[in-house]
Design an enzyme around this catalytic site. Structure first.
Site, PDB file in Angstrom:
ATOM      1  N   TYR A  73       1.450  -0.951  -0.146  1.00  0.00           N
ATOM      2  CA  TYR A  73       2.428  -0.696   0.864  1.00  0.00           C
ATOM      3  C   TYR A  73       2.377  -1.272   2.273  1.00  0.00           C
ATOM      4  CZ  TYR A  73       3.009   3.032  -2.807  1.00  0.00           C
ATOM      5  OH  TYR A  73       3.056   3.804  -3.803  1.00  0.00           O
ATOM      6  N   PRO A 110       8.293  18.830  -1.989  1.00  0.00           N
ATOM      7  CA  PRO A 110       7.556  17.944  -0.945  1.00  0.00           C
ATOM      8  C   PRO A 110       5.987  18.047  -1.936  1.00  0.00           C
ATOM      9  CG  PRO A 110       7.336  20.325  -0.256  1.00  0.00           C
ATOM     10  CD  PRO A 110       8.423  20.242  -1.435  1.00  0.00           C
ATOM     11  N   GLY A 111       5.736  16.620  -1.753  1.00  0.00           N
ATOM     12  CA  GLY A 111       4.146  16.058  -2.301  1.00  0.00           C
ATOM     13  C   GLY A 111       3.368  15.933  -1.023  1.00  0.00           C
ATOM     14  N   ARG A 112       3.535  14.636  -0.587  1.00  0.00           N
ATOM     15  CA  ARG A 112       2.626  14.260   0.298  1.00  0.00           C
ATOM     16  C   ARG A 112       2.345  15.317   1.613  1.00  0.00           C
ATOM     17  NH1 ARG A 112       2.494   9.011   1.981  1.00  0.00           N
ATOM     18  NH2 ARG A 112       4.317   8.784   0.860  1.00  0.00           N
ATOM     19  N   ARG A 144      -3.063   2.566  -1.406  1.00  0.00           N
ATOM     20  CA  ARG A 144      -1.832   2.490  -0.532  1.00  0.00           C
ATOM     21  C   ARG A 144      -1.838   1.439   0.358  1.00  0.00           C
ATOM     22  NH1 ARG A 144      -0.382   6.170   2.864  1.00  0.00           N
ATOM     23  NH2 ARG A 144       1.662   6.070   1.990  1.00  0.00           N
ATOM     24  N   CYS A 193     -12.510  -7.740  -5.747  1.00  0.00           N
ATOM     25  CA  CYS A 193     -12.505  -9.132  -5.816  1.00  0.00           C
ATOM     26  C   CYS A 193     -10.811  -9.524  -5.762  1.00  0.00           C
ATOM     27  CB  CYS A 193     -13.107  -9.660  -7.319  1.00  0.00           C
ATOM     28  SG  CYS A 193     -13.337 -11.345  -7.080  1.00  0.00           S
ATOM     29  N   GLU A 194     -10.392  -9.286  -4.647  1.00  0.00           N
ATOM     30  CA  GLU A 194      -9.023  -9.508  -4.269  1.00  0.00           C
ATOM     31  C   GLU A 194      -9.103  -9.536  -2.870  1.00  0.00           C
ATOM     32  OE1 GLU A 194      -5.859  -8.763  -6.109  1.00  0.00           O
ATOM     33  OE2 GLU A 194      -6.625  -7.998  -7.897  1.00  0.00           O
ATOM     34  N   GLY A 197       9.741  14.463   0.694  1.00  0.00           N
ATOM     35  CA  GLY A 197       9.600  13.319   1.423  1.00  0.00           C
ATOM     36  C   GLY A 197       9.048  13.770   2.980  1.00  0.00           C
TER      37      GLY A 197
HETATM   38  N1  LLP Z   1      10.248  14.333  -5.948  1.00  0.00           N
HETATM   39  C1  LLP Z   1      10.214  13.340  -6.740  1.00  0.00           C
HETATM   40  C2  LLP Z   1      11.584  13.168  -7.885  1.00  0.00           C
HETATM   41  C3  LLP Z   1       9.948  12.081  -6.327  1.00  0.00           C
HETATM   42  O1  LLP Z   1       9.765  10.938  -6.770  1.00  0.00           O
HETATM   43  C4  LLP Z   1       8.659  12.246  -5.167  1.00  0.00           C
HETATM   44  C5  LLP Z   1       7.898  11.036  -4.879  1.00  0.00           C
HETATM   45  C6  LLP Z   1       8.508  13.548  -4.658  1.00  0.00           C
HETATM   46  C7  LLP Z   1       9.291  14.596  -5.030  1.00  0.00           C
HETATM   47  C8  LLP Z   1       7.490  13.685  -3.313  1.00  0.00           C
HETATM   48  O2  LLP Z   1       7.596  12.956  -2.505  1.00  0.00           O
HETATM   49  P1  LLP Z   1       6.899  13.001  -1.323  1.00  0.00           P
HETATM   50  O3  LLP Z   1       7.131  14.480  -0.746  1.00  0.00           O
HETATM   51  O4  LLP Z   1       5.402  13.119  -1.374  1.00  0.00           O
HETATM   52  O5  LLP Z   1       7.080  11.963  -0.190  1.00  0.00           O
HETATM   53  N2  LLP Z   1       3.038   6.537  -3.830  1.00  0.00           N
HETATM   54  C9  LLP Z   1       3.956   6.394  -2.560  1.00  0.00           C
HETATM   55  C10 LLP Z   1       4.863   7.488  -2.699  1.00  0.00           C
HETATM   56  C11 LLP Z   1       5.604   7.382  -3.958  1.00  0.00           C
HETATM   57  C12 LLP Z   1       6.530   8.841  -4.053  1.00  0.00           C
HETATM   58  C13 LLP Z   1       7.140   8.748  -5.286  1.00  0.00           C
HETATM   59  N3  LLP Z   1       8.043   9.995  -5.527  1.00  0.00           N
HETATM   60  C14 LLP Z   1       3.030   6.576  -1.363  1.00  0.00           C
HETATM   61  O6  LLP Z   1       1.639   6.405  -1.463  1.00  0.00           O
HETATM   62  O7  LLP Z   1       3.383   6.711  -0.394  1.00  0.00           O
END
Ligand code: LLP
Length: 414
Positions: free
Chosen positions: A313, A271-273, A309, A343-344, A227
């Protein structure tokens, strides 16, 4: 800041116009240096105790990025068998993969069991299923700590209003099910939501999970989730996530727990993002400019199928304008809405923005698209997915996923 791409020399001396012409637009362009730096940083969040950062690959599953994460010392988490296979193909050994699915079939669980991949169960019902498939096995359980956080209600993944995890009041049932099937609960995990710039809610959630952890004996690991945010408003000088401050504040919380628990389990985050968002931009061509009821539109080939995105959102992505490969200075600004070719009416990349004049033939360069960009692409309106191109540390440019062709759209018809 006038320009992020100039400030960090995003294209490493390459002319973005040449990249756009050579690979076609729209095109995702990645910067290896930024990606590696972020992937390395997350692996160092805790240094005093055993710790791993699991890069959450749903943000971006390009196999070349996964190999970078491996080299930078990250483990990974996966949501599906597809993601598990992607990680195996990238070279991750099974012990560096954490499977964190929800609502999966017996077959999907069996895949992870057969491979010996540590799996977290997201509900009592899935724990029961795991017990039936793998009596005497080891697994983790995802806890819903009751409070969530995030940039939009659609990305808040804990609390009363979400589908995720096992509530604290149901923990006794975890023990009952694990006893019934002789399961070892090796770990607990949580993920409160996505994109926070203030560490406070995450630290509170860590404390809360550690309080809950006291109810579990002999945990091998505790996973606090992901997150960490990134500054999407960087052209307005938004600050970075305060990583150093966060690390300093996290350590005493872990100290207190280790003392009480009597040992330090492996701590993890997901962490992903943070790992990938800032390491990519999209280049798209302006094909039309028009004015409708007083609103100026710049029509590009970056549709919501390429970057969903903003429509999904209302997310903000900064946009820079390039003309003949050069950034157009941010002066004499006018209000422009940058849209795509789908087309939206919701096919909007940037609404009512203060931008320099945009002309047909210009490039729109959308920033911070590395996370949940390509991984959420679609072929809506029968538009093939774009190419992904990587600028190496040495300035070399290579395709890391080819552009889909129109023929690709026919591949699955019987
Ligand atoms: N772990 C779990 C169990 C998760 O569900 C997620 C994200 C992460 C880790 C990684 O979260 P991050 O560090 O990336 O915030 N598509 C949306 C974000 C959806 C995230 C879903 N879960 C966007 O574009 O903002």
């Amino acid at each position: 800041m006038n320009s992020f791409i100039e400030k960090v020399d995003f294209f490493k001396g390459n002319n973005p116009e040449d990249i756009a012409v050579r690979y076609g637009t729209p095109v995702y362009v990645y910067n290896e240096e930024i990606l590696r730096e972020r992937m390395h940083t997350v692996a160092q969040v805790v240094t005093k105790y055993p710790y791993t950062a699991n890069y959450s690959i749903k943000a971006n599953t390009n196999i070349h990025l996964l190999r970078m994460a491996l080299e930078e010392g990250d483990n990974c988490d996966a949501m599906s068998v597809g993601e598990l296979m992607m990680l195996e193909k990238a070279g991750f050994p099974v012990e560096r993969i954490f499977f964190v699915p929800n609502n999966v079939s017996a077959d999907e669980l069996q895949y992870a069991i057969d491979k010996g991949i540590m799996t977290s169960l997201d509900s009592l019902s899935q724990l029961e299923l795991f017990g039936q498939l793998n009596p005497g096995g080891k697994c983790a359980v995802r806890i819903n700590p009751g409070v969530g956080a995030g940039h939009h209600e659609k990305v808040v993944t804990a609390g009363k209003k979400t589908k995720f995890g096992v509530a604290e009041e149901d923990i006794d049932q975890i023990f009952e099910i694990s006893k019934k099937y002789h399961l070892t609960i090796a770990g607990i995990n949580q993920h409160i939501g996505s994109l926070f710039m203030d560490p406070e809610p995450y630290l509170k959630a860590v404390e809360n999970l550690l309080r809950i952890a006291m109810r579990f004996e002999n945990l091998e690991f505790i996973d606090f989730g992901g997150g960490y945010g990134i500054p999407y408003h960087k052209l307005d000088d938004e600050a970075e996530f305060p990583m150093e401050d966060f690390k300093k504040r996290l350590e005493p919380i872990l100290d207190a727990f280790v003392e009480k628990y009597g040992k330090a389990p492996l701590f993890k985050s997901e962490p992903g993002r943070y790992c990938v968002a800032e390491g990519s931009v999209i280049l798209g061509r302006v094909h039309a400019v028009k004015q409708n009821a007083g609103v100026k539109y710049a029509g590009t080939d970056i549709g919501m199928n390429v970057l969903v995105r903003p429509s999904m959102y209302d997310s903000w992505h900064d946009v820079e304008i390039l003309r003949n490969g050069k950034v157009v200075e941010r002066k004499e600004l006018q209000e422009i809405t940058v849209v795509g070719n789908i087309c939206e009416s919701g096919d909007i990349i940037a609404k009512n923005r203060q931008l320099p004049e945009m002309k047909v033939g210009d490039l729109a360069c959308v920033l911070d698209t590395g996370a949940y960009g390509y991984s959420m692409c679609s072929t809506y309106n029968s538009r093939p997915r774009p190419a992904e191109v990587l600028i190496g540390k040495d300035g070399s440019v290579k395709v890391i996923r080819r552009k889909e062709t129109l023929e690709d759209l026919f591949r699955y018809f019987e």
